[in-house]
Write an enzyme that holds these catalytic residues in place. Structure first.
Site, PDB file in Angstrom:
ATOM      1  N   GLN A 194       0.829  -1.208   0.000  1.00 53.26           N
ATOM      2  CA  GLN A 194       0.000   0.000   0.000  1.00 53.26           C
ATOM      3  C   GLN A 194       0.869   1.267   0.000  1.00 53.26           C
ATOM      4  OE1 GLN A 194       0.020  -2.365   2.289  1.00 53.26           O
ATOM      5  NE2 GLN A 194       0.056  -1.572   4.385  1.00 53.26           N
ATOM      6  N   GLN A 262      27.543 -12.626   6.491  1.00 51.02           N
ATOM      7  CA  GLN A 262      26.457 -12.723   5.511  1.00 51.02           C
ATOM      8  C   GLN A 262      25.536 -13.894   5.807  1.00 51.02           C
ATOM      9  OE1 GLN A 262      25.957 -10.062   3.266  1.00 51.02           O
ATOM     10  NE2 GLN A 262      27.421  -9.493   4.841  1.00 51.02           N
ATOM     11  N   HIS A 265      22.447 -13.322   7.837  1.00 53.83           N
ATOM     12  CA  HIS A 265      21.331 -12.526   7.298  1.00 53.83           C
ATOM     13  C   HIS A 265      20.059 -13.353   7.194  1.00 53.83           C
ATOM     14  CE1 HIS A 265      22.227  -8.407   6.315  1.00 53.83           C
ATOM     15  NE2 HIS A 265      23.423  -8.732   5.907  1.00 53.83           N
ATOM     16  N   GLU A 330      27.553 -10.354  -4.829  1.00 50.71           N
ATOM     17  CA  GLU A 330      27.237  -9.030  -4.280  1.00 50.71           C
ATOM     18  C   GLU A 330      28.489  -8.443  -3.599  1.00 50.71           C
ATOM     19  OE1 GLU A 330      24.603  -9.302  -0.968  1.00 50.71           O
ATOM     20  OE2 GLU A 330      23.960  -7.199  -1.104  1.00 50.71           O
ATOM     21  N   HIS A 331      29.074  -9.215  -2.671  1.00 52.88           N
ATOM     22  CA  HIS A 331      30.294  -8.789  -1.975  1.00 52.88           C
ATOM     23  C   HIS A 331      31.428  -9.737  -2.318  1.00 52.88           C
ATOM     24  CE1 HIS A 331      26.913  -7.669   0.823  1.00 52.88           C
ATOM     25  NE2 HIS A 331      27.517  -6.496   0.736  1.00 52.88           N
ATOM     26  N   ASP A 364      29.227  -2.072   4.659  1.00 52.93           N
ATOM     27  CA  ASP A 364      27.803  -1.990   5.004  1.00 52.93           C
ATOM     28  C   ASP A 364      27.455  -0.694   5.706  1.00 52.93           C
ATOM     29  OD1 ASP A 364      26.853  -4.333   4.021  1.00 52.93           O
ATOM     30  OD2 ASP A 364      26.866  -5.424   5.917  1.00 52.93           O
ATOM     31  N   GLU A 418      12.975   4.066 -44.662  1.00 54.80           N
ATOM     32  CA  GLU A 418      12.215   3.451 -43.571  1.00 54.80           C
ATOM     33  C   GLU A 418      10.717   3.712 -43.736  1.00 54.80           C
ATOM     34  OE1 GLU A 418      13.897   4.350 -39.704  1.00 54.80           O
ATOM     35  OE2 GLU A 418      15.840   3.506 -40.272  1.00 54.80           O
ATOM     36  N   HIS A 423       8.760  12.346 -41.943  1.00 54.39           N
ATOM     37  CA  HIS A 423      10.093  12.613 -41.399  1.00 54.39           C
ATOM     38  C   HIS A 423      10.946  13.320 -42.461  1.00 54.39           C
ATOM     39  CE1 HIS A 423       8.963   9.785 -38.243  1.00 54.39           C
ATOM     40  NE2 HIS A 423      10.128   9.920 -37.644  1.00 54.39           N
TER      41      HIS A 423
END
Lengths: 436, 436
Positions: A194, A262, A265, A330-331, A364, A418, A423
């Protein structure tokens, strides 16, 4: 789990390992989509009313259009509720993140390739940026800094934050303190799909934004995907990853600690060590076993290691770098004697940590580069969140009559072939002496 | 259609007009999605077999894995089939597009904010880029140049092109000629959602790419949206748009010709003139009526003008610029006495054409800036296709032991308050004298 096995890397397993790690990236979920689509449509249609209804239902908080926005008094109260060392740490982090991101600023430019021709690129900040900040258990003030600072440095004049309230209608003081340090004053108590819908379409109370960034649960992620196009979004983040390349000079205790940073996590996180030293690999395995047992989140970290962890031995650092590129983590930590020498061999990684004293948490929280990084192998094509994500460009084209006349034949021929008569005509009409 | 009415701009209609133009942006279509999802899943599972089946079904072309790829001989034949002036025009365009895009190249950088600290940003080209080029009636060689050149300038080493074959298994010579000029040699005869799926997941014959760019029909657009995340994509383009800001110095015939150059694209295209001069507005309306009658695509252009065209009179150029920002058009022409003076007031536009001799087709074909531009109001947050779309960045972080020691308390405090014990530990363990 027994101790993580140390395996010689088997290149024939390359595709399997890549796909295994990549598949962790949040998949498509039809049921979540249906729920989120309905929420978005309702908020788009009914605005504040729907937003407040959903907030009552999902966050169990009773709000009104008047109490949706965090007041100055609430900001002040939160600031006083946070201790001085923490405030100072936030300010230090903010200063360093700001300094790094300032290097990413781009200038508008133009050139005059010939007399009578101007070409250029105008760089303009977005008008309104929306930052989503998760609430509840996952209240991460560092995420506030990492999302807001690039937008501020880019010059975005209006930054709007959305974060879900607790059942008592309040926001965690650490979140508001981080917002204050980052310079955000427009904060709305709303979360989930929302909130994303309100930011994308606007309501009587919530402004429509141009881009929504920030992490969130599966509903937030799905909502961001569905409003993409109406507004811009950052990447959808998958589970965290760390890959450590270590040679015989690495400290096994450090490597293990970084892998666990990590693995703690979530169960889908991935922590892998690639080493040229069998002995180091075995020492890391022992250290992991020792250190994981001391963690509050031991169960999560163990499951992550078991499912997506690994210690692989390669013959050379070049082979290790090639494997790292395949995984595009990622790392990436380079815990080797000469980390700078290895950098040119790395093509795909979100952030690269060099040497034995640059652990992942340094990035981080404090060093300055962004911690919003591509996951699930998307570092092949995606970048950390940057200042560039909060600006956009416009091309500039000016030709004099003489220069257009020289280019006219080419343009008209290209347009004609074209099938674009009008154009061609837009150039032709300017070449008629009686009109031009 | 009768002549386009010239109306004084009514600011109270602002939101309605914005939404009307924005809603033209391709909407979500459940039926297309179901079809495309099935195609993607089948190509992902069955590879070449599925790709060739769909090609037989949708393009009515019988191919084998051996004939999927365009041969050198086919390239040569196509080149000879194209006349010299056209080849020359393609080469001139390619040279200018290349020159402009070279200005967008970004360098890797680093800084040493303190002794013992290195921070930086490594810029790396994508490994493999996939360019989709539509076939059939909509064969646009200019699109080949505009998509391939930024990838080449970015340093992408492997550029793969996909374009649907005719029933006889051939590709239009102009497309292959443009590919040759742009330097693409790896071209596959495949189109539609099946081509996008093959590029996203790879097959025995088709390489998996990191990013897919280029225009296409609704199936191609939907397929790109659905594979986004697995690979990167460019924006999904909506119908063309031109907005001309004109003062009393503008030439009504030029303005009308430029509006028609977009109106001829399709019935959903939008061509709007905002002018400070009632007289100019009326002259433009007359010119539109005169010129549209001469077009082969008269019916299309008329419908576009009727549905999404407009001539609005504002009191000032500032008001005109504000309205242009609200609409955030793909193409914006400043047909005014001092176009450069107006540029700072423009915040949202894909490309800005300055003065009376810079018609939109100049940018479509030859000037140098990209013609892949944000549509449907997305210029609020999106940019033209640039070299930056074909590179990605990695952050670099190096701290010495001493520098980490100074930062340790802040990092550990920030990690601890977010509940990340192992993050804290990765720093703490390095500070133990007996280990570090």
């Amino acid at each position: 789990m027994s101790q993580l096995p140390v395996k010689r890397w088997d290149p024939s397993r390359r595709e399997i390992v890549i796909q295994e790690l990549r598949d962790r990236q949040a998949g498509y979920d039809r049921q979540t989509e249906a729920v989120v689509r309905e929420i978005i449509a309702t908020v788009k249609e009914k605005g504040d009313e729907a937003l407040l209804d959903y907030t009552a239902r999902f966050d169990r908080a009773s709000l009104t259009p008047e109490t949706l926005r965090v007041t100055e008094k609430e900001m002040e109260t939160a600031w006083r509720a946070v201790d001085e060392p923490y405030r100072q740490a936030l300010e230090n982090a903010c200063r360093q993140i700001t300094a790094f991101h300032q290097k990413q600023r781009q200038e508008s430019w133009f050139e005059n390739p010939q007399e009578g021709i101007w070409l250029g690129q105008k760089v303009t900040p977005l008008d309104v940026a929306g930052v989503y900040v998760p609430g509840g258990k996952a209240a991460y003030p560092s995420s506030v800094l990492m999302n807001v600072v690039p937008a501020r440095v880019a010059g975005v004049s209006r930054i709007v934050m959305a974060t879900p309230p607790g059942p008592d209608g309040t926001i965690a003081p650490v979140i508001l303190a981080a917002a204050r340090v980052a310079g955000v004053t427009e904060i709305y108590k709303m979360g989930g799909a929302q909130a994303v819908a309100a930011l994308a379409y606007g309501t009587a109370t919530i402004p429509r934004v141009d881009k929504i960034t920030g992490p969130g649960n599966q509903y937030v992620a799905m909502a961001k995907q569905l409003v993409y196009g109406q507004v811009d979004i950052d990447m959808i983040a998958g589970p965290s990853e760390i890959l450590v390349i270590a040679d015989e000079t690495a400290n096994a205790a450090f490597v293990a600690a970084d892998m666990l940073s990590q693995a703690e996590h979530d169960e889908m996180a991935s922590a892998v060590c690639i080493t040229t030293s069998q002995a180091l690999g075995e020492a890391v395995a022992q250290e992991l076993e020792k250190q994981v047992a001391q963690l509050d989140r031991e169960a999560i970290a163990r499951e992550s290691l078991e499912r997506f962890g690994g210690i692989w031995v390669t013959a050379t650092l070049a082979e290790a770098a090639a494997l790292a590129n395949d995984l595009a983590p990622e790392h990436l930590e380079l815990c080797v004697a000469n980390p700078f020498e290895l950098v040119p061999a790395i093509r795909h990684a979100g952030a690269i940590f060099l040497g034995h004293y640059s652990p992942e948490p340094l990035g981080d929280y404090l060093a300055g580069p962004n911690h919003v990084l591509p996951t699930g192998g998307t570092a092949r094509f995606a970048s950390p969140l940057t200042v560039e994500d909060f600006v956009k460009k416009s091309s500039l084209i000016y030709y004099s009559r003489e220069r257009l006349a020289e280019a006219a034949d080419d343009i008209m021929l290209l347009a004609e072939r074209e099938g674009f008569q009008a154009h061609k005509q837009a150039v032709a009409i300017r070449m008629k002496p009686e009109i031009g």
